[in-house]
Write an enzyme that holds these catalytic residues in place. Structure first.
Site, PDB file in Angstrom:
ATOM      1  N   SER A 162     -14.657 -34.075 -17.977  1.00  0.00           N
ATOM      2  CA  SER A 162     -15.714 -33.097 -18.254  1.00  0.00           C
ATOM      3  C   SER A 162     -16.696 -33.625 -19.301  1.00  0.00           C
ATOM      4  O   SER A 162     -17.912 -33.539 -19.117  1.00  0.00           O
ATOM      5  CB  SER A 162     -15.139 -31.733 -18.647  1.00  0.00           C
ATOM      6  OG  SER A 162     -14.362 -31.833 -19.797  1.00  0.00           O
TER       7      SER A 162
ATOM      8  N   TYR B 188      -5.484 -23.868 -24.691  1.00  0.00           N
ATOM      9  CA  TYR B 188      -6.265 -24.665 -25.652  1.00  0.00           C
ATOM     10  C   TYR B 188      -6.982 -23.724 -26.631  1.00  0.00           C
ATOM     11  O   TYR B 188      -6.881 -23.886 -27.848  1.00  0.00           O
ATOM     12  CB  TYR B 188      -7.272 -25.547 -24.902  1.00  0.00           C
ATOM     13  CG  TYR B 188      -8.030 -26.477 -25.806  1.00  0.00           C
ATOM     14  CD1 TYR B 188      -7.574 -27.771 -26.049  1.00  0.00           C
ATOM     15  CD2 TYR B 188      -9.189 -26.056 -26.462  1.00  0.00           C
ATOM     16  CE1 TYR B 188      -8.256 -28.624 -26.906  1.00  0.00           C
ATOM     17  CE2 TYR B 188      -9.876 -26.901 -27.317  1.00  0.00           C
ATOM     18  CZ  TYR B 188      -9.408 -28.178 -27.529  1.00  0.00           C
ATOM     19  OH  TYR B 188     -10.085 -29.011 -28.388  1.00  0.00           O
TER      20      TYR B 188
ATOM     21  N   ASP C  56     -14.137 -35.906 -27.642  1.00  0.00           N
ATOM     22  CA  ASP C  56     -14.298 -36.483 -26.298  1.00  0.00           C
ATOM     23  C   ASP C  56     -15.745 -36.896 -26.036  1.00  0.00           C
ATOM     24  O   ASP C  56     -16.018 -38.000 -25.562  1.00  0.00           O
ATOM     25  CB  ASP C  56     -13.862 -35.476 -25.227  1.00  0.00           C
ATOM     26  CG  ASP C  56     -12.413 -35.077 -25.377  1.00  0.00           C
ATOM     27  OD1 ASP C  56     -11.700 -35.715 -26.161  1.00  0.00           O
ATOM     28  OD2 ASP C  56     -12.009 -34.106 -24.705  1.00  0.00           O
TER      29      ASP C  56
ATOM     30  N   ASP D 279      -9.378 -32.658 -34.028  1.00  0.00           N
ATOM     31  CA  ASP D 279     -10.844 -32.825 -34.136  1.00  0.00           C
ATOM     32  C   ASP D 279     -11.511 -31.508 -34.504  1.00  0.00           C
ATOM     33  O   ASP D 279     -12.447 -31.475 -35.308  1.00  0.00           O
ATOM     34  CB  ASP D 279     -11.456 -33.454 -32.869  1.00  0.00           C
ATOM     35  CG  ASP D 279     -11.268 -32.661 -31.587  1.00  0.00           C
ATOM     36  OD1 ASP D 279     -10.377 -31.775 -31.531  1.00  0.00           O
ATOM     37  OD2 ASP D 279     -12.020 -32.932 -30.624  1.00  0.00           O
TER      38      ASP D 279
HETATM   39  C1  GLA Z   1      -9.334 -31.999 -25.573  1.00  0.00           C
HETATM   40  C2  GLA Z   1     -10.575 -31.570 -26.328  1.00  0.00           C
HETATM   41  C3  GLA Z   1     -10.789 -32.414 -27.582  1.00  0.00           C
HETATM   42  C4  GLA Z   1      -9.514 -32.503 -28.420  1.00  0.00           C
HETATM   43  C5  GLA Z   1      -8.312 -32.858 -27.560  1.00  0.00           C
HETATM   44  C6  GLA Z   1      -7.014 -32.781 -28.316  1.00  0.00           C
HETATM   45  O1  GLA Z   1      -9.505 -33.278 -25.049  1.00  0.00           O
HETATM   46  O2  GLA Z   1     -11.718 -31.643 -25.519  1.00  0.00           O
HETATM   47  O3  GLA Z   1     -11.859 -31.888 -28.324  1.00  0.00           O
HETATM   48  O4  GLA Z   1      -9.296 -31.320 -29.120  1.00  0.00           O
HETATM   49  O5  GLA Z   1      -8.199 -32.007 -26.427  1.00  0.00           O
HETATM   50  O6  GLA Z   1      -6.979 -33.713 -29.354  1.00  0.00           O
END
Ligand code: GLA
Length: 389
Positions: free
Chosen positions: A126, A220, A170, A35
Site C-alpha cells: 500500500s 492495528y 513504510d 514508528d
Molecule cells: C505497518 C505500518 C507501519 C508500522 C508497521 C509496524 O507496516 O504501516 O507504519 O507501524 O506496521 O512497525
C-alpha cells in the site's frame, strides 16, 4: 518487466505510455510498532515493488488498470473523491484527491499498475502504490513537492482516505530506500541515516507465511489507540510527547501510572523495542551479527507476548530458526497478524534453510510458506521508458 508492461499499456489504452515509475516495498530489520510512538526504526527498501505506466489524456477521466486485479475504475475529474469500497485503486485515488485539494490542475490520466510484491504479505504494497502515484503526479505536474512532502502526503492518504492510522515508516522507506543500505530513521524528528546493511556472510531471507491477513487493519488501529492511552497515563508525571521519549529505566520509575494490564504490556513492548533498536544499530556497525540476531529474536518474542501481533504462523518461522545453527536471528516484520518474517541466514546455507523452514512450517501449519532471498534496493524513481520499447 517494463517491456511487457509497455505493451500491456498499449493494448489496454490503444496509445503509448509517456512515463514509467517504480516504487519498492520494504522490510523492517528491527523497531516494530514504534514508528507511531516516535521511535527508531531500521527499514530497507526491497527489489519487489509497484510499477506505474501513465499517459495524460484530454478526456477529463482517470482510468485505473492493474495487472494484478480485475477491478478497474474510470472516474471523471471531480473536485474531490472519497474511498469507494475496498479496492486497490483507493490508494492512488486518495493521492489524486490530495493533489486536487492542494489546488493542482489535473486533466485526465490513463494509468497501468503492476506490483510484484506478494499481496497482503505485509511488505508495504500500500505504501508502495501511494508513493509511486505521488511521485508520478509530482513529476508530471512539476508540482515541486520535496520527497519528504510526498512521503507525508502518502501517509496522510493511508490515515485519512484509507483509514489505517499507520506511522511514517513504510512510506519513508519506500521513498528514501537505497541499495544495500538500511535506513536508521527517527520517526519523531524524521532525521535519518542510510547505513551499510553489511550482513557479512549472511543474507536476509524473507519468509511469507501466506496467511490471509484478516482483521489486520482494525487490530492495528486498536494497538495505536492502546499506545495513546499509555501515553496519556504517563503524561500525568512526565512531560513527553511520545512513548519513545523515555527509555526502559525511566519507564520503570513511572509505569505504575498505567493501571490497565494490557496497556502496560503494550507500552513495555514499545519502550523496550526502542532500546533494542539502539543496541541493534551498534551491533550492525560493529558487524556483530550474532548480537543483531539475538535482538531480532527478542523483538519477535516481545511482539508475540507483549504486543500480541504475531500468530502461530509467524511464530513457527521464529521457532524453526532458533533450532538452525545457520540462522543468526529471525522475527516477524511489519504490522504482523500474518504477513512476513525475516531471518539472517548464512549465505551458503540459504537453500537448506529454505527447505527446512518450509518443511517445518508446512507440517505445523498445513500449507507452505514462500521463501525469498532478499535484495535491498533503491527507493522510488522514474524508469527509462525509451529503453524498454
Ligand atoms: C505497518 C505500518 C507501519 C508500522 C508497521 C509496524 O507496516 O504501516 O507504519 O507501524 O506496521 O512497525
Amino acid at each position: 518487466m517494463k517491456n511487457a508492461l509497455y505493451h500491456e499499456f498499449n493494448s489496454k489504452f490503444n496509445k503509448e505510455a509517456t512515463n514509467a515509475y517504480f516504487s519498492p516495498g520494504r522490510v523492517n530489520l528491527i523497531g516494530e510498532h514504534i514508528d507511531y510512538n516516535g521511535g527508531l526504526v531500521m527499514p530497507c527498501a526491497i527489489t519487489f515493488g509497484t510499477y506505474l505506466l501513465v499517459a495524460p489524456n484530454e478526456d477529463g477521466v482517470f482510468r485505473f488498470r492493474s495487472l494484478n486485479f480485475t477491478d478497474k475504475l474510470d472516474i471523471n475529474l471531480q473536485d474531490s473523491y472519497t474511498k469507494t469500497g475496498e479496492t486497490w485503486f483507493n490508494y492512488p485515488l486518495g493521492v489524486i484527491d490530495c493533489f486536487l485539494k492542494d489546488g493542482h490542475e489535473l486533466k485526465g490520466l490513463d494509468m497501468l499498475f503492476y506490483g510484484d510484491i506478494p499481496i497482503g504479505s505485509g511488505l508495504s504494497s500500500s505504501a508502495s502504490i501511494e508513493v509511486v502515484m505521488a511521485f508520478a503526479l509530482n513529476d508530471l505536474l512539476d508540482a515541486g513537492y520535496t520527497k519528504l512532502e510526498l512521503v507525508k502526503m502518502a501517509k496522510f492518504v493511508e490515515n485519512n482516505f484509507i483509514g489505517v492510522n499507520c506511522g511514517i515508516m513504510d512510506q519513508f522507506a519506500v521513498a528514501f530506500g537505497e541499495k544495500n543500505k538500511a535506513l536508521m530513521l527517527n520517526c519523531d524528528t524524521l532525521d535519518y541515516k542510510a547505513v551499510d546493511s553489511n550482513l557479512g556472510d549472511y543474507v536476509l531471507a524473507i519468509i511469507n507465511t501466506n496467511k490471509p491477513r484478516k482483521l489486520a487493519e482494525s487490530k492495528y488501529n486498536e494497538r495505536v489507540a492502546e499506545c495513546a492511552a499509555a501515553l496519556t497515563a504517563l503524561q500525568q508525571e512526565l512531560d513527553i510527547n511520545n512513548l519513545c521519549d523515555i527509555d526502559t529505566a525511566t519507564f520503570n520509575l513511572h509505569k505504575h501510572l498505567i493501571t490497565d494490564a494490557v496497556i502496560l504490556k503494550r507500552a513495555t513492548h514499545v519502550i523496550e523495542e526502542n532500546d533494542r533498536v539502539k543496541l541493534a544499530a551498534v551491533a550492525l556497525s560493529n558487524n556483530n551479527l550474532a548480537e543483531f540476531g539475538r535482538l531480532m529474536y527478542a523483538s519477535h518474542d516481545s511482539l508475540r507476548d507483549l504486543y500480541e501481533v504475531s500468530g502461530v504462523e509467524l511464530d513457527a518461522v521464529a521457532e524453526y530458526s532458533k533450532t538452525d545453527a545457520n540462522v543468526a536471528g529471525a522475527r516477524m516484520t511489519g504490522a504482523g497478524f500474518g504477513g512476513c518474517a525475516i531471518a539472517l541466514v548464512k549465505e551458503d546455507a540459504f537453500e537448506s534453510f529454505s527447505e527446512k523452514v518450509t518443511a517445518y512450517y508446512t507440517a505445523k501449519i498445513g500449507y507452505a510458506p514462500a521463501v525469498y532471498s532478499s535484495l535491498i534496493g533503491d527507493g522510488v524513481g522514474e524508469l527509462e521508458l525509451e529503453k524498454s520499447r
